[in-house]
Scaffold this active site. Structure first.
Site, PDB file in Angstrom:
ATOM      1  CE1 TYR A  58      29.260 -33.094  -9.622  1.00  0.00           C
ATOM      2  CE2 TYR A  58      27.876 -31.118  -9.460  1.00  0.00           C
ATOM      3  CZ  TYR A  58      28.021 -32.502  -9.373  1.00  0.00           C
ATOM      4  OH  TYR A  58      26.947 -33.281  -9.063  1.00  0.00           O
ATOM      5  CG  HIS A  88      19.184 -37.537 -11.751  1.00  0.00           C
ATOM      6  ND1 HIS A  88      20.132 -38.212 -12.479  1.00  0.00           N
ATOM      7  CD2 HIS A  88      19.860 -36.928 -10.740  1.00  0.00           C
ATOM      8  CE1 HIS A  88      21.333 -38.019 -11.945  1.00  0.00           C
ATOM      9  NE2 HIS A  88      21.197 -37.251 -10.884  1.00  0.00           N
ATOM     10  CG  ASN A 200      21.930 -29.044  -8.577  1.00  0.00           C
ATOM     11  OD1 ASN A 200      22.894 -28.426  -8.178  1.00  0.00           O
ATOM     12  ND2 ASN A 200      21.662 -30.267  -8.157  1.00  0.00           N
ATOM     13  CE1 TYR A 284      -5.803 -20.717  31.119  1.00  0.00           C
ATOM     14  CE2 TYR A 284      -4.293 -22.434  30.366  1.00  0.00           C
ATOM     15  CZ  TYR A 284      -4.714 -21.545  31.350  1.00  0.00           C
ATOM     16  OH  TYR A 284      -4.055 -21.493  32.538  1.00  0.00           O
ATOM     17  NE  ARG A 287      -8.576 -16.734  30.587  1.00  0.00           N
ATOM     18  CZ  ARG A 287      -7.861 -17.306  31.559  1.00  0.00           C
ATOM     19  NH1 ARG A 287      -6.799 -16.700  32.031  1.00  0.00           N
ATOM     20  NH2 ARG A 287      -8.209 -18.469  32.063  1.00  0.00           N
ATOM     21  CG  PHE A 332      22.347 -28.239  -4.085  1.00  0.00           C
ATOM     22  CD1 PHE A 332      22.309 -29.088  -2.993  1.00  0.00           C
ATOM     23  CD2 PHE A 332      23.564 -28.029  -4.706  1.00  0.00           C
ATOM     24  CE1 PHE A 332      23.458 -29.716  -2.527  1.00  0.00           C
ATOM     25  CE2 PHE A 332      24.723 -28.663  -4.253  1.00  0.00           C
ATOM     26  CZ  PHE A 332      24.662 -29.505  -3.156  1.00  0.00           C
ATOM     27  CD  GLU A 417      24.256 -35.839  -3.890  1.00  0.00           C
ATOM     28  OE1 GLU A 417      23.157 -36.414  -3.766  1.00  0.00           O
ATOM     29  OE2 GLU A 417      24.756 -35.574  -4.999  1.00  0.00           O
TER      30      GLU A 417
END
Length: 526
Positions: A58, A88, A200, A284, A287, A332, A417
């Site tokens: 791959y 990409h 990646n 609060y 404290r 990844f 994916e």
């Protein structure tokens, strides 16, 4: 913060957030040793052998994502790697800060230099050149889903390697073609798997996490100091910070915060003045600082620990183990940091939330000697009333940003994916929340200093007194209305510059207080 070394060996030395920042700021020099180069060459050779033998692996000689079953010929493997950077590069939105883009390159070199990615030496050397010469690529902020790596931002980050994209160089935005003319560089020809190895990975998420670790630590440290000054201004009790109490519920963060606050109050005349007063307990927001600030400290520690693992991991795909074993896995995937960033985002928001409550408390006029709205002549003057409107707006905005990005997943890549982390969104969002928290803390710094003023001529301990003097060199006491936006800007500058932390460090050194021995180093170093 641990002092960073002068030199760092990528792929060998242990990277931390502070060292990554030091390399980005030019204080630490990163390099690749001969031993690391041998590992890189070995991995590269394995990839070339895979191509020669023609076995389908791959991303080396197949297409990407849903195209993983499409075989790529030996002659086309190089074109494939160039095309992946082009196809990409689909990011949109305002470019990320140059510091974060530079951190991305630093983190990517650390991962690739481990010798499991099949990258070429020449490619690593070119990335290091960009780091050393501050030629920082322009990277759009939006477009990553935080799985399959931060594909879009990493693609933009490495377009300059092949002669495309834009960079910031010598404070000027220029094209890579212009950069090449200025420097004599030429485009690289990427070999098999190199393009995939570059894009990646989780470096967009991790680079944001580095800044979150830095900024959240700063906000936490300053929130303790400012909150303690507010205790003095409103004459709160010191008892909630006794170690005897926190030993019975020993959360690390609680103990750390309580110890810090108690140390800041040591030697205070203001504390002694009301030690026998009739008030039984404080609200609060005063404290419960050890419990609230402490919980956020624990969240910070969790993120820091996970980030250090990520910074020293190999996060691309596939992984080249040896001649016989190449693994296509999911390292990844950004989920490990995505969830921690969402937790840190909430932790940051809560620091701003309780800070706003202390500001409101200071305005009520219920503490002896402190006038309503922190100004004696009100009516004609509104005093500090509207500053709290701003902190309320910021705190509310932060609450809206706290929905966890990692709770969402939208399938991509035609279903290949089918679960993604959205950690890239979580990282950006956490930094946005922290920017707001810095502004809230700046306003609390101003209001705490104003309340503190009404305790004069009594003195606090040496630490808070020196901090108050420093604040007054930037922002004067207000006895009537003025344009408080100017004061707020001065306050924000002090928070960003860590002015009050520097005062603590300086006074501690001068007075030989050795405060660092009282605190847990895991909360002070990153």
């Amino acid at each position: 913060m641990i002092p960073a070394p002068k030199t760092f060996s990528f792929g060998e030395d242990q990277l931390s957030a502070s060292i990554a920042l030091s390399i980005a700021n030019g204080k630490t020099k990163g390099s690749i040793s001969d031993d690391t180069r041998k590992k890189v060459v070995r991995s590269r050779t394995i990839v070339e052998n895979i191509v020669d033998k023609g076995h389908a692996v791959y991303g080396i000689n197949t297409g990407f994502g849903p195209l993983c079953t499409t075989k790529i010929s030996k002659t086309e493997t190089k074109i494939l790697q160039t095309n992946i950077l082009k196809s990409h590069s689909v990011g949109v939105g305002t470019p990320i800060a140059s510091e974060i883009a530079k951190l991305m390159m630093i983190l990517k070199v650390q991962s690739l230099a481990k010798g499991y990615s099949g990258i070429a030496e020449t490619t690593l050397d070119r990335i290091i050149w960009h780091i050393d010469n501050d030629a920082i690529p322009l990277v759009p902020s939006q477009g990553s889903v935080g799985a399959s790596g931060d594909l879009a931002p990493l693609s933009h980050l490495f377009l300059p390697l092949i002669g495309l994209g834009k960079v910031i160089y010598k404070n000027e935005e220029i094209t890579t073609a212009q950069l090449f003319k200025k420097t004599g560089l030429k485009a690289l020809e990427l070999g098999p798997k190199e393009g995939l190895a570059l894009i990646n990975g989780t470096q967009f998420i991790a680079a944001h996490a580095v800044k979150v670790v830095e900024k959240l630590h700063s906000c936490l440290s300053q929130a303790d100091i400012i909150g303690t000054m507010m205790i003095e201004g409103l004459q709160g009790s010191i008892k909630p910070f006794y170690s005897e109490l926190h030993a019975l519920r020993p959360f690390k963060g609680n103990i750390h915060v309580a110890t810090r606050i108690k140390s800041f109050l040591e030697g205070s005349e203001i504390m002694e003045d009301h030690i026998d007063c009739d008030r039984v307990q404080d609200p609060y927001s005063l404290r419960c600082m050890p419990q609230v600030h402490g919980a956020s400290r624990n969240a910070w520690l969790h993120l820091k620990e996970l980030l250090e693992i990520e910074l020293n991991s190999v996060t691309d795909n596939p992984i080249i183990i040896d001649e016989e074993l190449t693994i296509s896995g999911g390292s990844f995937h950004g989920q490990p940091l995505a969830m921690a960033l969402d937790y840190a985002c909430l932790a940051a928001s809560e620091i701003g939330n309780i800070s706003d409550r202390r500001i409101y408390l200071a305005l009520e006029g219920n503490s002896p000697g402190v006038p309503k709205l922190l100004m004696k002549d009100t009516g004609i003057n509104s005093g500090y009333m509207i500053l709290q409107y701003t902190t309320a707006a910021l705190a509310s905005e932060n609450k809206g940003l706290c929905f966890p990005s990692s709770a969402d997943s939208i399938p991509t890549s035609l279903g290949q994916e089918d679960h993604v982390s959205m950690g890239s969104i979580g990282g950006r969002k956490a930094l946005q929340v922290l920017e707001n928290v810095e502004k809230i803390l700046a306003i609390e710094l101003l209001t705490a200093a104003q309340a503190f003023e009404f305790r004069k001529p009594m003195k606090s301990g040496v630490l808070l007194d020196e901090i108050h003097k420093k604040i007054r060199t930037k922002v004067a006491f207000a006895d009537k209305d003025r344009v408080f936006a100017n004061d707020i800007e001065a306050g924000i500058a002090m928070i960003k510059d860590k002015t009050i932390i520097k005062v603590i460090d300086s006074v501690s050194k001068r007075e030989k207080l050795n405060l660092s021995t009282q605190y847990s180093n895991e909360f002070e170093n990153y």
